[in-house]
Design a protein around this motif. Structure first.
Motif, PDB file in Angstrom:
ATOM      1  N   HIS A 334      44.793  45.648  41.440  1.00  8.98           N
ATOM      2  CA  HIS A 334      43.513  45.956  40.794  1.00  8.98           C
ATOM      3  C   HIS A 334      42.418  46.069  41.839  1.00  8.98           C
ATOM      4  CE1 HIS A 334      42.348  41.722  41.427  1.00  8.98           C
ATOM      5  NE2 HIS A 334      43.612  41.447  41.102  1.00  8.98           N
ATOM      6  N   GLN A 335      41.379  46.882  41.538  1.00  4.70           N
ATOM      7  CA  GLN A 335      40.231  46.997  42.445  1.00  4.70           C
ATOM      8  C   GLN A 335      38.980  47.239  41.618  1.00  4.70           C
ATOM      9  OE1 GLN A 335      40.462  50.056  45.495  1.00  4.70           O
ATOM     10  NE2 GLN A 335      39.507  48.634  46.937  1.00  4.70           N
ATOM     11  N   GLY A 336      37.991  46.376  41.834  1.00  7.52           N
ATOM     12  CA  GLY A 336      36.762  46.446  41.068  1.00  7.52           C
ATOM     13  C   GLY A 336      36.696  45.336  40.039  1.00  7.52           C
ATOM     14  N   ASP A 337      35.466  44.926  39.690  1.00  5.20           N
ATOM     15  CA  ASP A 337      35.307  43.795  38.775  1.00  5.20           C
ATOM     16  C   ASP A 337      35.890  44.082  37.403  1.00  5.20           C
ATOM     17  OD1 ASP A 337      34.061  42.376  40.750  1.00  5.20           O
ATOM     18  OD2 ASP A 337      32.007  42.829  40.070  1.00  5.20           O
ATOM     19  N   GLY A 338      35.593  45.259  36.872  1.00  4.87           N
ATOM     20  CA  GLY A 338      36.128  45.600  35.563  1.00  4.87           C
ATOM     21  C   GLY A 338      37.642  45.664  35.579  1.00  4.87           C
ATOM     22  N   ALA A 339      38.200  46.203  36.660  1.00  2.00           N
ATOM     23  CA  ALA A 339      39.657  46.305  36.779  1.00  2.00           C
ATOM     24  C   ALA A 339      40.284  44.917  36.897  1.00  2.00           C
ATOM     25  CB  ALA A 339      40.013  47.170  37.992  1.00  2.00           C
ATOM     26  N   GLN A 340      39.622  44.025  37.618  1.00  2.00           N
ATOM     27  CA  GLN A 340      40.160  42.669  37.759  1.00  2.00           C
ATOM     28  C   GLN A 340      40.234  41.975  36.412  1.00  2.00           C
ATOM     29  OE1 GLN A 340      37.744  39.542  39.666  1.00  2.00           O
ATOM     30  NE2 GLN A 340      39.534  39.103  40.972  1.00  2.00           N
ATOM     31  N   GLN A 341      39.186  42.119  35.606  1.00  2.00           N
ATOM     32  CA  GLN A 341      39.193  41.495  34.284  1.00  2.00           C
ATOM     33  C   GLN A 341      40.287  42.082  33.410  1.00  2.00           C
ATOM     34  OE1 GLN A 341      35.217  41.775  32.680  1.00  2.00           O
ATOM     35  NE2 GLN A 341      34.293  40.985  34.574  1.00  2.00           N
ATOM     36  N   ALA A 342      40.445  43.404  33.452  1.00  2.00           N
ATOM     37  CA  ALA A 342      41.514  44.045  32.679  1.00  2.00           C
ATOM     38  C   ALA A 342      42.890  43.593  33.161  1.00  2.00           C
ATOM     39  CB  ALA A 342      41.389  45.560  32.776  1.00  2.00           C
ATOM     40  N   ALA A 361      45.814  38.437  44.317  1.00  2.00           N
ATOM     41  CA  ALA A 361      44.620  37.646  44.577  1.00  2.00           C
ATOM     42  C   ALA A 361      44.250  37.801  46.045  1.00  2.00           C
ATOM     43  CB  ALA A 361      44.852  36.176  44.239  1.00  2.00           C
ATOM     44  N   GLY A 362      42.945  37.759  46.315  1.00  2.00           N
ATOM     45  CA  GLY A 362      42.509  37.806  47.705  1.00  2.00           C
ATOM     46  C   GLY A 362      41.884  39.112  48.131  1.00  2.00           C
ATOM     47  N   GLY A 363      41.670  40.027  47.208  1.00  2.00           N
ATOM     48  CA  GLY A 363      40.998  41.275  47.534  1.00  2.00           C
ATOM     49  C   GLY A 363      41.868  42.254  48.299  1.00  2.00           C
ATOM     50  N   GLY A 364      41.230  43.279  48.857  1.00  2.00           N
ATOM     51  CA  GLY A 364      41.951  44.307  49.612  1.00  2.00           C
ATOM     52  C   GLY A 364      41.992  45.621  48.857  1.00  2.00           C
ATOM     53  N   ASN A 365      42.193  46.725  49.602  1.00  2.00           N
ATOM     54  CA  ASN A 365      42.233  48.038  48.966  1.00  2.00           C
ATOM     55  C   ASN A 365      43.592  48.279  48.325  1.00  2.00           C
ATOM     56  OD1 ASN A 365      43.995  48.753  51.071  1.00  2.00           O
ATOM     57  ND2 ASN A 365      42.311  49.543  52.337  1.00  2.00           N
ATOM     58  N   PHE A 366      43.720  49.421  47.639  1.00  2.00           N
ATOM     59  CA  PHE A 366      44.971  49.712  46.936  1.00  2.00           C
ATOM     60  C   PHE A 366      46.158  49.758  47.896  1.00  2.00           C
ATOM     61  CE2 PHE A 366      42.510  51.699  43.291  1.00  2.00           C
ATOM     62  CZ  PHE A 366      42.886  50.723  42.389  1.00  2.00           C
ATOM     63  N   LYS A 367      45.968  50.321  49.079  1.00  2.00           N
ATOM     64  CA  LYS A 367      47.079  50.470  50.031  1.00  2.00           C
ATOM     65  C   LYS A 367      47.622  49.104  50.445  1.00  2.00           C
ATOM     66  CE  LYS A 367      48.380  52.608  54.438  1.00  2.00           C
ATOM     67  NZ  LYS A 367      47.898  53.435  55.591  1.00  2.00           N
ATOM     68  N   SER A 368      46.729  48.199  50.799  1.00  2.00           N
ATOM     69  CA  SER A 368      47.185  46.872  51.239  1.00  2.00           C
ATOM     70  C   SER A 368      47.797  46.086  50.077  1.00  2.00           C
ATOM     71  CB  SER A 368      46.023  46.084  51.848  1.00  2.00           C
ATOM     72  OG  SER A 368      45.019  45.810  50.880  1.00  2.00           O
TER      73      SER A 368
END
Length: 426
Positions: A334-342, A361-368
């Motif tokens: 997931h990426q973005g606040d709305g995406a994280q909640q979903a 968990a821990g952030g990062g872009n889609f590739k990572s």
């Protein structure tokens, strides 16, 4: 730099790469024990030292050299980390009056402790499964325990194991044999090492287990206990063999099999393998009809066995036993606040449906994140980004084998993952 603290020698960590095999083995053992009506009992890791001195015998190797014993600073009581489970099982059965309404079939598992030289299959903290049948006098329950272990080997896919049997007879028979054995061994004392010399008059039967190469021929020609067995014990042993033959259990009678603990009488047995070198015994036990009285209870018979988990795991590896390894069904990216909640809500819904889900968990872009997903061994990636949040759907990406990424509803994604699991698709 601060020095790293390491585990105590001979007391090993079990890492995530090891635990799936252990869990698979433990589940199979529990299932087979349950098939025969044995119930689990759990008891403390620490017991009073006297429990093991009285049950195992003061001149056994365990009591003399191997027990982890210490004094409780609060009350000066001598305590010991349990070196085996039979004595604790009986202590608990007597303390809680478990035999008040008849015989009991019990099993236990957990860590045991002996101060030995660590080597493959023999550690200072080791793990056992064991079972005890208390209050059963006949050979039928001994046959049951042996047949149970034979079934377990089949369930585990272990075939390179051999059953060895012997009978120790009653106390009078053992006393007569002991006297003759001491007389015979004394004539060869010039070939003894330190251990054999120490054991000659305290525990001469243990000399028959000696690995001293200079004693090989001496041991081979030593008086055998079978020559002194009383008629009642001999009949008991013959009835046991008849039951084993009736159920197609193959065995070898080993007159040198004596077991190293004082409490055994009549039947003793071991399951051994040639695949583990000198540590070839994977399961051992026998009858101990005097132990319950010895530990303060009313006279009652008993028999049981213990198996070493570490040795079984090693044998499974040597035998290339294929154990089921856990597979993550999906890794949620997931990426973005709305995406994280979903993503959080979708992950819980998938778990409600019985799936195994790892949520990034821990952030990062889609590739990572997708690299993490692939490394997790998950079968699918469930992807949530801005587009998915807007559409109310998610992207489902197969990570194993063939298949295209698709954008679908959560319910469809869950059903697709479940179907893939059912049909063995990866």
């Amino acid at each position: 730099m601060t020095e790293k603290i390491q585990a105590i020698r001979g007391m090993n960590d079990l890492l995530p790469s090891d635990t799936p095999r252990w869990a698979w083995l433990e589940a199979n053992i529990r299932a087979v024990f349950g098939q025969y009506g044995y119930q689990e009992i759990r008891f403390p890791i620490v017991e009073t030292t006297g429990l093991f001195v009285r049950s195992l015998g003061e001149v056994t190797d365990i009591v003399e050299k191997e027990m982890y014993t210490f004094v409780d600073n609060l009350n000066g009581e001598s305590l010991t980390l349990r070196p085996e489970g039979t004595a604790s099982t009986i202590r608990a059965a007597l303390e809680h009056n478990l035999l008040y309404d008849g015989p009991k079939r019990l099993w236990y598992s957990g860590p045991m402790f002996r101060h030995e030289k660590p080597q493959r299959g023999r550690y200072r903290q080791f793990h056992q499964f064991g079972l005890e049948a208390l209050g059963f006098p006949g050979p039928d329950v001994e046959a049951e325990q042996i047949i149970l272990t034979a079934r377990l080997w089949r369930e585990l896919g272990l075939r390179d194991v051999e059953l060895q049997l012997n009978t120790l007879g009653n106390a009078d028979a053992r006393a007569s044999h002991r006297a003759k054995l001491i007389e015979y061994l004394s004539a060869h004392i010039d070939k003894f090492g330190e251990d054999e010399t120490r054991r000659l008059h305290t525990n001469p039967l243990r000399i028959l287990d000696s690995k001293n190469p200079t004693l090989k021929n001496v041991i081979a020609d030593a008086p055998t206990l079978l020559d002194y067995i009383d008629a009642e014990s001999r009949e008991h042993f013959e009835r046991l063999q008849a039951l084993l033959r009736a159920t197609n259990i193959v065995y070898t009678i080993n007159p040198r099999l004596v077991r190293g603990l004082d409490y055994y009488n009549r039947t003793v047995f071991e399951w051994v393998t040639t695949k583990l070198g000198s540590q070839g015994t994977i399961c051992a036990g026998g009858r101990y009809d005097g132990l319950i009285e010895q530990l303060g209870g009313k006279p009652a018979p008993g028999c049981g066995f213990a198996m070493g988990v570490e040795r079984l795991v090693e044998l499974m590896k040597e035998s290339n036993v294929n154990t089921a390894t856990p597979t993550v069904d999906a890794y949620v990216v997931h990426q973005g606040d709305g995406a994280q909640q979903a993503a959080f809500g979708a992950a819980e819904s998938a778990r409600d449906a019985g799936l195994e889900i790892v949520l990034h968990a821990g952030g990062g872009n889609f590739k990572s994140q997708l690299k993490r997903a692939d490394a997790s061994a998950a079968r699918y990636a469930m992807i949530f980004g801005e587009d998915e949040v807007t559409s109310g759907k998610l992207s489902l990406k197969p990570l194993r084998g063939q298949g295209e990424q698709t954008t679908i509803d959560l319910s469809q994604a869950i059903e697709s993952i479940k179907q893939g699991r059912t049909h063995g698709c990866i």
